[in-house]
Scaffold this active site. Structure first.
Site, short mmCIF file in Angstrom:
data_model
loop_
_atom_site.label_atom_id
_atom_site.label_comp_id
_atom_site.label_asym_id
_atom_site.label_seq_id
_atom_site.Cartn_x
_atom_site.Cartn_y
_atom_site.Cartn_z
N GLU B 145 -4.81 -2.21 41.92
CA GLU B 145 -4.59 -2.59 43.31
C GLU B 145 -5.71 -3.56 43.69
OE1 GLU B 145 -3.50 0.65 45.82
OE2 GLU B 145 -4.11 -0.40 47.65
N ARG B 146 -5.28 -4.74 44.16
CA ARG B 146 -6.24 -5.79 44.50
C ARG B 146 -7.04 -6.25 43.27
NH1 ARG B 146 -3.14 -6.28 48.81
NH2 ARG B 146 -3.15 -4.42 50.11
N ASN B 188 -6.25 5.39 46.01
CA ASN B 188 -4.88 5.90 46.21
C ASN B 188 -4.50 6.61 44.92
OD1 ASN B 188 -4.53 4.76 48.83
ND2 ASN B 188 -4.16 2.75 47.87
N GLU B 269 -3.74 5.83 55.47
CA GLU B 269 -2.65 5.02 54.91
C GLU B 269 -1.67 5.87 54.11
OE1 GLU B 269 -4.54 0.60 54.59
OE2 GLU B 269 -5.00 1.88 52.90
N ARG B 302 -14.25 9.08 51.94
CA ARG B 302 -14.14 7.78 52.62
C ARG B 302 -13.84 7.93 54.11
NH1 ARG B 302 -10.26 4.04 50.81
NH2 ARG B 302 -11.56 2.23 50.45
N ASP B 342 -11.58 -3.91 57.55
CA ASP B 342 -11.21 -3.80 56.14
C ASP B 342 -11.62 -5.01 55.31
OD1 ASP B 342 -10.21 -2.92 53.78
OD2 ASP B 342 -8.11 -3.26 54.27
N GLU B 364 -19.65 0.84 51.38
CA GLU B 364 -18.64 0.43 50.38
C GLU B 364 -18.38 -1.05 50.57
OE1 GLU B 364 -15.00 2.76 50.29
OE2 GLU B 364 -13.85 1.07 49.51
N GLU B 370 -10.08 -9.44 47.61
CA GLU B 370 -8.76 -9.23 48.20
C GLU B 370 -8.50 -10.21 49.34
OE1 GLU B 370 -8.19 -5.30 49.78
OE2 GLU B 370 -6.35 -5.84 50.83
N TRP B 520 -0.63 -3.41 61.16
CA TRP B 520 -0.52 -4.15 59.92
C TRP B 520 -0.03 -5.58 60.18
CZ3 TRP B 520 1.99 -0.01 56.11
CH2 TRP B 520 1.00 0.96 55.81
#
Lengths: 685, 685
Positions: B145-146, B188, B269, B302, B342, B364, B370, B520
């Site tokens: 992811e990313r 995730n 999410e 997180r 983000d 983080e 991304e 979003w």
């Protein structure tokens, strides 16, 4: 509502005809046949109303007739309304004849810039500041301190017998932008200015200015009772001194019944003042105010004071004047320069604005570009003035404009002053583009809510061309010009690193030797050393930041929150300090000087594209200036970066162009001009 | 003291030889004959010490021998000292074998960058953060992811039997920059990650990482007890659930005795979490922490949470976590993204930093780009990370770095995480220049006081060329690259106006239709309307500014004092608002987007001059990227300005270049990639 575009033909007809710039922004074509103008029955035909009529007859191009009326219930305070009737008449209304003159210029301005008014529509306008004053720093010998457009327009030798036609042209230009006062002589005033002979000459000028609604003021030397009156003292509490002033003021008012009052620079840079006798600024100002009061005259007392003994020149006005807040008569206005030091390229606003709650305060701007490239560089100052006027003081939520527009008593008047950039050169201001600053100053005093873009548009359309092909690019040049000059001269809050005395060009190293005051040396201000750059005005330094109201005091006083445009004003910042874009102070300094150079070059390029829109005389004259400005920007960049590099010990970033000049060459170069002459267009290091 | 330049020949020898980028910054030439390396008697020969010996034998070019010693009184916490003796020996000392390995890489780094050490001189170094962790968002199916550098380096299908040699190369690269932890799988997380089969595979990787001092961690799915364990619930207060975790953790530690712990994304999410059972984040984190505690494992929990129902996504982490401050176990660390939203091009720091006084908090960062041009654009993130780490929180005078380095209890450890940009492409990161972000992340975790310029220098010299003709210009490109990207993507605090899902390229208009969450959508963030632009987070808006400690709360909450880099983050600003350079928001927006374009083009030009210093493969690969970045910058500029122009209704300033694209074409263009693939080098709108 159907909108009709008012005629804009006048300026197009004149396009590209050779021009000398003498008409300023008043470039309407004169009508072959007078327009129809009617003064309503009952409206008194004063000299002022007659001028309004004449201007409209000569220059109004509209279809319908223009009607002028003074009405008791019309807009007051020299305000006016302009209405377009069903019968296609334009009706100009005011409570005063002066208001009608402003209305006439307002209507002609609308015509020239292409503003429209629908049938049945009415617009109203009124001035913000009561007194909108130009300060001439003109000397009796015809020189002008910080004048870059030739010699004084006042021909003292020929007065009162011979009255130059330029006086009226001057008055007309001022009236057209709303200026209603002029201090004819330098704040560094000679006692001679109050001699009976000079007063008769002054009266002759006042007679020309009067019909245009412009009051005459004089700067006075506080020691005049000694120097001129032969008294042993000028102590303001001395009865004889007071009596001398009473007599002198009576004499003035016999000659000039609507005389405005005095502007005083006292106990500042060697000028005499009440402190010479152990009295305060308030003692001095109030004595003069009492003498002037019966005549409705005012005293504008300057807060521009600093002593060599003060640890920080920027702090001193606040220190001296805050304790006197509320101690001044109602007809005294304390005149405060926009920044705490002296008309620098960019300063934070003076902390006196908003802080003096019980004293009328007026802002003093410098229209003449002493520190901003004189009559060579294009620097549109409206942007800077807007920055100051709209700055939030945090005293009762007032901006600088609100704080100076607020009247501290029923008798008070609000006022604003600008140091003129006018001389006897054919185009008045040396640079054709510098006319924009005279124009914008007047309009901004009238309406501080106008944007810099609006002011630029009005000026450009009337003075050069209303074609969007011209206005579009040149608007942006004017709007970007202040930031550009700050970038190539004194970015990030640097200040006063000019060449000595004449202030044209960079001399961060300037030191003539001898017993010069430290606060006249650039090193006093930039404080460059191996650690970093900038003047520490935090609590650990001079404490200057603490003169501001919270949250500004905290904001400015903390390196981490200080706005970067004031970084080196308030802080001594390490060369390796990382700024908000992630680059160090040194790297950013290198980049921003180069950014300024790029901007100046960009302006020159844009101007080259303006050739189709501008007559050859003004095009070439301005082209030479833009080209020179771009070269000067390189001079500034090289001088400052190479000089500061001696302290930082750091290389220029690899992607910065190498310097064009050598530091030792620049340090040897001296421009042979004084404080009364402009830098020439030919000499460069 | 006589200084001797350590040999720098290695990188010159290899110059211009074809390279594939796989060696990263570790491009030392291998010695034909091993250098003399001696491990002092009494120093235990662990696998880690053996690696240190081998690295020095293979790559150390110095004249004298190298001595390694573990000494009880040597630098602790894996710190080390390097001393040069009179006998020309280099003595590496640490209290741990791991410290010796860091010392070996430190010495080789000095050699490669040309750092010198005088005879008798000693330098010491020690890491700042205890845990310096890479987070891999790698999925069991090999996608990332990313991830923009191919597929995952973890070959799950081949494990545990076949161990790719890249795992050790990965471990070595990490150890060389001080990284000591890796979370192998996506936050995730699939429940599958904890299956016995996957744990055996994980253990095989851990065995490779271990000698390099890198601990293995896993992301866990909070619902694993249900999905994997077959329990009816994952309620953290349920005894069976807890028991399931105890069993699973025991299993893990049997396989991986030094297992680091869990990273958890819960109730965010769509991921499951304790709130599904009416429990708090603290309940969830503490349950896992209690289970891990006997094994010395930790929980990184997180704080990246936001609900569609929240009026402002940026506020929610603070709202949810501040009430829990002090309620977490000592072995829980709350992991907070650097900004409140983000990983945007530029955000203010998260208000949780410094605010949580009784909870260990770890920053983080996102090493993978991304939101910053993926593996095409060069954006050196050290500049941004420095901006965050050095930001003053005003909580007890702590910077973000100080607030996260401070240990809230004797048992606490400090930690920092970065989302890796590593994949199976030959050069690891897709873009050769993106290796800089991996490098800088590691070095910065070790020493947050290093400047971005130092980090750039180290990287460039080791990875490309130590020639100042290369390092000088490219240092400036790296240093300017973040500000450039912010300028052409999202200046003045704009955020999240990316293309939907994959986040490559601009789509301020993005709306896929249907029931998509408002938060979003770009319009949720930019709020463009006829009045102006930006998200109102003042008291009158979402109140986000008030989450900061004074004076930041006031500073950010007031349009007049808000730093301009955050203007549209905290305020809905009128198009005609005049900014500090005297220009309106709209004009400045137009100019800054163009500034970004100019910068990107400048980078491409600088790179063209680097051809003599770089091997052909990497030169051409990077040239294509810089060229594409410059084109993308135009794409960004046109898309954003043309889109926002629909709301501002204002023309582009006359001196801005006309758009290259048409808005309707851009709005029709869709890049056919998902969240697991990189934008290709060939497609452009």
């Amino acid at each position: 509502m159907r909108l009709v575009v008012l005629l804009v033909c006048a300026c197009f007809v004149s396009l590209l005809r050779a021009e000398d710039g003498s008409r300023l922004w008043l470039r309407m074509e004169r009508n072959a046949d007078a327009a129809e103008v009617r003064v309503e029955r009952g409206t008194k035909r004063t000299a002022t109303v007659d001028i309004a009529v004449r201007e409209l007859e000569d220059y109004w191009k509209g279809d319908g007739k223009v009607v002028l009326r003074v009405a008791e219930d019309g807009p007051a305070r020299d305000g006016f309304s302009i209405g377009r009737t069903e019968k296609e008449e334009m009706v100009l209304t005011s409570a005063s004849g002066q208001g009608l003159l402003y209305a006439a210029y307002g209507l002609l301005r609308m015509q020239q810039v292409g503003d429209t008014l629908g049938v049945g529509q009415t617009v109203s306008d009124a001035p913000a500041y009561d007194l909108r004053i130009l300060n001439h720093w003109d000397n009796p010998d015809g020189t002008i301190e910080r004048g870059y457009a030739g010699r004084s327009i006042w021909q003292w030798d020929e007065l009162p017998g011979t009255v130059s036609p330029r006086y009226e042209a001057y008055a007309r230009a001022n009236a057209s932008v709303g200026i209603n006062g002029a201090v004819l002589n330098n704040v560094n005033a000679k006692p001679l200015a109050l001699s009976s002979d000079m007063l008769r000459k002054t009266a002759a000028i006042a007679d020309v200015l009067r019909p245009y609604g412009i009051r005459t003021y004089l700067s006075v030397n506080f020691a005049s009772p000694k120097a001129l009156g032969g008294l042993p003292t000028a102590d303001p509490l001395d009865a004889d001194v007071r009596q001398w002033w009473v007599g002198k003021v009576d004499e003035i008012y016999r000659l000039i019944p609507d005389f405005g009052g005095f502007l005083v620079k006292a106990n500042s840079e060697g000028e005499p003042g009440p402190q010479d006798y152990g009295r305060t600024h308030a003692d001095g100002a109030n004595m003069l105010a009492d003498v002037l009061a019966p005549h409705k005259g005012i005293v504008m007392w300057r807060a521009f004071v600093y002593k060599p003994s003060s640890p920080d020149r920027a702090c001193q006005a606040y220190e001296e004047f805050m304790p006197l807040d509320g101690k001044f008569r109602d007809n005294v206005i304390v005149q405060v320069k926009n920044g705490p030091v002296d008309f620098q390229p960019r300063e934070p606003f003076s902390p006196l604005f908003g802080a003096m709650r019980h004293t009328q305060v007026m802002p003093e701007f410098q229209v003449t570009q002493e520190y901003l490239g004189q009559s060579i560089h294009t620097v549109f100052l409206a942007t800077m003035w807007k920055d100051v006027l709209s700055a939030q003081t945090y005293h009762d939520g007032e901006t600088v404009a609100a704080a100076t527009l607020r009247k501290v008593s029923a008798q008070s008047v609000s006022a604003i002053a600008g140091v003129a950039n006018i001389g006897d050169s054919e185009n008045w201001t040396g640079s054709d583009m510098a006319q924009a600053n005279w124009y914008a100053f007047g309009r901004l005093c009238w309406n501080p809510d106008m944007s810099a873009a609006q002011l630029a548009d009005e000026f450009l359309k009337q003075t050069f061309s209303a074609d969007e092909g011209f206005v579009g690019p040149m608007r942006q040049v004017l709007l970007r010009s202040w930031d550009a000059a700050v970038s190539y001269m004194m970015p990030y809050g640097l200040h006063h690193i000019f060449a000595g005395e004449h202030h044209y060009g960079p001399e961060p190293w300037y030191h003539p030797g001898g017993d010069i005051r430290l606060d006249w040396l650039p090193s006093y201000y930039h404080r460059a050393d191996s650690v970093g750059l900038g003047f520490d005005r935090t609590r650990e330094g001079s404490g200057g930041a603490a003169q501001y109201h919270e949250p500004l005091s905290t904001l400015y006083g903390d390196l981490r929150t200080c706005p970067e445009e004031y970084l080196l004003w308030f802080h001594h910042v390490p060369w390796s300090y990382v700024m908000r874009n992630g680059l160090t102070l040194w790297d950013n300094l290198c980049y921003i000087y180069n950014h300024g150079v790029d901007e100046a070059r960009h302006f020159a390029t844009v101007w080259e594209g303006m050739r189709p829109y501008v007559d050859a005389t003004r095009y070439e004259r301005q082209k030479a200036r833009f080209d020179r400005q771009a070269k000067d920007a390189v001079w500034w960049r090289d001088a400052c970066l190479l000089y500061f590099q001696q302290f930082s010990g750091l290389p220029l970033p690899a992607d910065c162009p190498p310097p064009v000049h050598k530091l030792k060459d620049l340090m040897k170069y001296h421009l042979d001009i004084d404080n009364y002459t402009a830098a020439g267009m030919d000499k460069l290091p």
